[in-house]
Design a protein around this motif. Structure first.
Motif, PDB file in Angstrom:
ATOM      1  N   ARG A   1       0.838  -1.201   0.000  1.00  0.00           N
ATOM      2  CA  ARG A   1       0.000   0.000   0.000  1.00  0.00           C
ATOM      3  C   ARG A   1       0.874   1.253   0.000  1.00  0.00           C
ATOM      4  O   ARG A   1       0.604   2.216  -0.726  1.00  0.00           O
ATOM      5  CB  ARG A   1      -0.912  -0.007   1.215  1.00  0.00           C
ATOM      6  N   THR A   2       1.928   1.268   0.766  1.00  0.00           N
ATOM      7  CA  THR A   2       2.821   2.417   0.823  1.00  0.00           C
ATOM      8  C   THR A   2       3.491   2.656  -0.519  1.00  0.00           C
ATOM      9  O   THR A   2       3.596   3.788  -0.986  1.00  0.00           O
ATOM     10  CB  THR A   2       3.896   2.197   1.909  1.00  0.00           C
ATOM     11  N   LYS A   3       3.931   1.610  -1.159  1.00  0.00           N
ATOM     12  CA  LYS A   3       4.589   1.765  -2.460  1.00  0.00           C
ATOM     13  C   LYS A   3       3.625   2.296  -3.506  1.00  0.00           C
ATOM     14  O   LYS A   3       3.970   3.160  -4.307  1.00  0.00           O
ATOM     15  CB  LYS A   3       5.196   0.430  -2.902  1.00  0.00           C
ATOM     16  N   VAL A   4       2.382   1.808  -3.516  1.00  0.00           N
ATOM     17  CA  VAL A   4       1.386   2.263  -4.496  1.00  0.00           C
ATOM     18  C   VAL A   4       1.016   3.713  -4.239  1.00  0.00           C
ATOM     19  O   VAL A   4       0.988   4.539  -5.155  1.00  0.00           O
ATOM     20  CB  VAL A   4       0.142   1.344  -4.465  1.00  0.00           C
ATOM     21  N   GLU A   5       0.745   4.071  -2.987  1.00  0.00           N
ATOM     22  CA  GLU A   5       0.378   5.450  -2.670  1.00  0.00           C
ATOM     23  C   GLU A   5       1.547   6.387  -2.925  1.00  0.00           C
ATOM     24  O   GLU A   5       1.377   7.504  -3.408  1.00  0.00           O
ATOM     25  CB  GLU A   5      -0.101   5.552  -1.230  1.00  0.00           C
ATOM     26  N   GLY A   6       2.762   5.929  -2.625  1.00  0.00           N
ATOM     27  CA  GLY A   6       3.946   6.745  -2.894  1.00  0.00           C
ATOM     28  C   GLY A   6       4.136   6.971  -4.383  1.00  0.00           C
ATOM     29  O   GLY A   6       4.477   8.069  -4.825  1.00  0.00           O
ATOM     30  N   ALA A   7       3.915   5.942  -5.172  1.00  0.00           N
ATOM     31  CA  ALA A   7       4.044   6.066  -6.627  1.00  0.00           C
ATOM     32  C   ALA A   7       2.999   7.037  -7.172  1.00  0.00           C
ATOM     33  O   ALA A   7       3.295   7.856  -8.055  1.00  0.00           O
ATOM     34  CB  ALA A   7       3.917   4.703  -7.293  1.00  0.00           C
ATOM     35  N   ASN A   8       1.781   6.979  -6.646  1.00  0.00           N
ATOM     36  CA  ASN A   8       0.728   7.910  -7.089  1.00  0.00           C
ATOM     37  C   ASN A   8       1.093   9.344  -6.734  1.00  0.00           C
ATOM     38  O   ASN A   8       0.841  10.274  -7.504  1.00  0.00           O
ATOM     39  CB  ASN A   8      -0.618   7.531  -6.481  1.00  0.00           C
ATOM     40  N   SER A   9       1.686   9.536  -5.577  1.00  0.00           N
ATOM     41  CA  SER A   9       2.102  10.882  -5.172  1.00  0.00           C
ATOM     42  C   SER A   9       3.185  11.409  -6.093  1.00  0.00           C
ATOM     43  O   SER A   9       3.197  12.593  -6.449  1.00  0.00           O
ATOM     44  CB  SER A   9       2.611  10.869  -3.725  1.00  0.00           C
ATOM     45  N   ILE A  10       4.090  10.546  -6.489  1.00  0.00           N
ATOM     46  CA  ILE A  10       5.157  10.962  -7.401  1.00  0.00           C
ATOM     47  C   ILE A  10       4.577  11.338  -8.760  1.00  0.00           C
ATOM     48  O   ILE A  10       4.981  12.333  -9.369  1.00  0.00           O
ATOM     49  CB  ILE A  10       6.231   9.862  -7.525  1.00  0.00           C
ATOM     50  N   VAL A  11       3.595  10.586  -9.238  1.00  0.00           N
ATOM     51  CA  VAL A  11       2.947  10.900 -10.514  1.00  0.00           C
ATOM     52  C   VAL A  11       2.243  12.255 -10.416  1.00  0.00           C
ATOM     53  O   VAL A  11       2.354  13.094 -11.316  1.00  0.00           O
ATOM     54  CB  VAL A  11       1.961   9.777 -10.915  1.00  0.00           C
ATOM     55  N   ASP A  12       1.533  12.487  -9.311  1.00  0.00           N
ATOM     56  CA  ASP A  12       0.852  13.776  -9.121  1.00  0.00           C
ATOM     57  C   ASP A  12       1.864  14.927  -9.062  1.00  0.00           C
ATOM     58  O   ASP A  12       1.647  16.003  -9.634  1.00  0.00           O
ATOM     59  CB  ASP A  12       0.018  13.754  -7.845  1.00  0.00           C
TER      60      ASP A  12
ATOM     61  N   ASN B   1       4.806  15.004 -10.417  1.00  0.00           N
ATOM     62  CA  ASN B   1       5.354  15.182 -11.767  1.00  0.00           C
ATOM     63  C   ASN B   1       4.387  15.992 -12.637  1.00  0.00           C
ATOM     64  O   ASN B   1       4.812  16.862 -13.403  1.00  0.00           O
ATOM     65  CB  ASN B   1       5.643  13.815 -12.390  1.00  0.00           C
ATOM     66  N   ARG B   2       3.105  15.724 -12.507  1.00  0.00           N
ATOM     67  CA  ARG B   2       2.103  16.497 -13.265  1.00  0.00           C
ATOM     68  C   ARG B   2       2.132  17.967 -12.851  1.00  0.00           C
ATOM     69  O   ARG B   2       2.011  18.869 -13.681  1.00  0.00           O
ATOM     70  CB  ARG B   2       0.713  15.908 -13.044  1.00  0.00           C
ATOM     71  N   SER B   3       2.266  18.199 -11.558  1.00  0.00           N
ATOM     72  CA  SER B   3       2.325  19.579 -11.062  1.00  0.00           C
ATOM     73  C   SER B   3       3.545  20.296 -11.616  1.00  0.00           C
ATOM     74  O   SER B   3       3.470  21.464 -12.021  1.00  0.00           O
ATOM     75  CB  SER B   3       2.379  19.594  -9.534  1.00  0.00           C
ATOM     76  N   LEU B   4       4.685  19.615 -11.636  1.00  0.00           N
ATOM     77  CA  LEU B   4       5.896  20.229 -12.179  1.00  0.00           C
ATOM     78  C   LEU B   4       5.760  20.508 -13.672  1.00  0.00           C
ATOM     79  O   LEU B   4       6.237  21.535 -14.164  1.00  0.00           O
ATOM     80  CB  LEU B   4       7.106  19.327 -11.931  1.00  0.00           C
ATOM     81  N   THR B   5       5.088  19.629 -14.390  1.00  0.00           N
ATOM     82  CA  THR B   5       4.865  19.848 -15.822  1.00  0.00           C
ATOM     83  C   THR B   5       3.992  21.084 -16.033  1.00  0.00           C
ATOM     84  O   THR B   5       4.246  21.900 -16.916  1.00  0.00           O
ATOM     85  CB  THR B   5       4.218  18.611 -16.460  1.00  0.00           C
ATOM     86  N   GLY B   6       2.948  21.234 -15.209  1.00  0.00           N
ATOM     87  CA  GLY B   6       2.096  22.423 -15.300  1.00  0.00           C
ATOM     88  C   GLY B   6       2.868  23.689 -14.992  1.00  0.00           C
ATOM     89  O   GLY B   6       2.700  24.717 -15.659  1.00  0.00           O
ATOM     90  N   LEU B   7       3.742  23.617 -14.006  1.00  0.00           N
ATOM     91  CA  LEU B   7       4.567  24.768 -13.653  1.00  0.00           C
ATOM     92  C   LEU B   7       5.527  25.121 -14.788  1.00  0.00           C
ATOM     93  O   LEU B   7       5.716  26.290 -15.115  1.00  0.00           O
ATOM     94  CB  LEU B   7       5.357  24.470 -12.377  1.00  0.00           C
ATOM     95  N   GLU B   8       6.088  24.119 -15.412  1.00  0.00           N
ATOM     96  CA  GLU B   8       7.000  24.335 -16.538  1.00  0.00           C
ATOM     97  C   GLU B   8       6.267  25.012 -17.698  1.00  0.00           C
ATOM     98  O   GLU B   8       6.779  25.947 -18.311  1.00  0.00           O
ATOM     99  CB  GLU B   8       7.597  23.005 -16.991  1.00  0.00           C
ATOM    100  N   ASN B   9       5.041  24.569 -17.976  1.00  0.00           N
ATOM    101  CA  ASN B   9       4.256  25.180 -19.059  1.00  0.00           C
ATOM    102  C   ASN B   9       3.933  26.636 -18.745  1.00  0.00           C
ATOM    103  O   ASN B   9       3.981  27.498 -19.627  1.00  0.00           O
ATOM    104  CB  ASN B   9       2.985  24.379 -19.312  1.00  0.00           C
TER     105      ASN B   9
END
Length: 84
Positions: free
Chosen positions: A12-23, A25-33
Motif C-alpha cells: 500500500r505504501t509503495k502504491v500510494e507513494g508512486a501515485n504521489s510521485i505521478v501527481d 510530476n504532473r504539477s511540475l509539468t504544469g509549472l514548466e508550461n
C-alpha cells in the motif's frame, strides 16, 4: 493464501507513494508550461520595447532641433520685451 500485515502495508505504501510521485510530476509539468508562457510574453514585450526605442531614436534629432528653435525663439521674445 494469507498475507501478513507488514507485506500489505508495504504494498500500500509503495502504491500510494508512486501515485504521489505521478501527481508531483504532473504539477511540475504544469509549472514548466506556465513558465514557458511567461517567458514568451516577456520576449514579446522586449520586442515591443525595442521597436519603441528604435522609433524614439529616429525622433531624437528632430526633437533636439525643435527644442533648440524653441529656446532661440524664447531668447528673441525676451529681447523684444526688453526693448519695449
Amino acid at each position: 493464501m494469507a498475507m501478513n500485515m507488514d507485506a500489505a502495508l508495504t504494498i500500500r505504501t509503495k502504491v500510494e507513494g508512486a501515485n504521489s510521485i505521478v501527481d508531483f510530476n504532473r504539477s511540475l509539468t504544469g509549472l514548466e508550461n506556465s513558465a514557458k508562457n511567461v517567458t514568451g510574453a516577456l520576449r514579446t514585450m522586449t520586442g515591443a520595447a525595442g521597436g519603441l526605442s528604435g522609433a524614439l531614436s529616429t525622433l531624437t534629432p528632430f526633437l533636439s532641433v525643435v527644442g533648440l528653435v524653441g529656446l532661440a525663439k524664447g531668447a528673441l521674445d525676451a529681447g523684444q520685451e526688453m526693448l519695449h
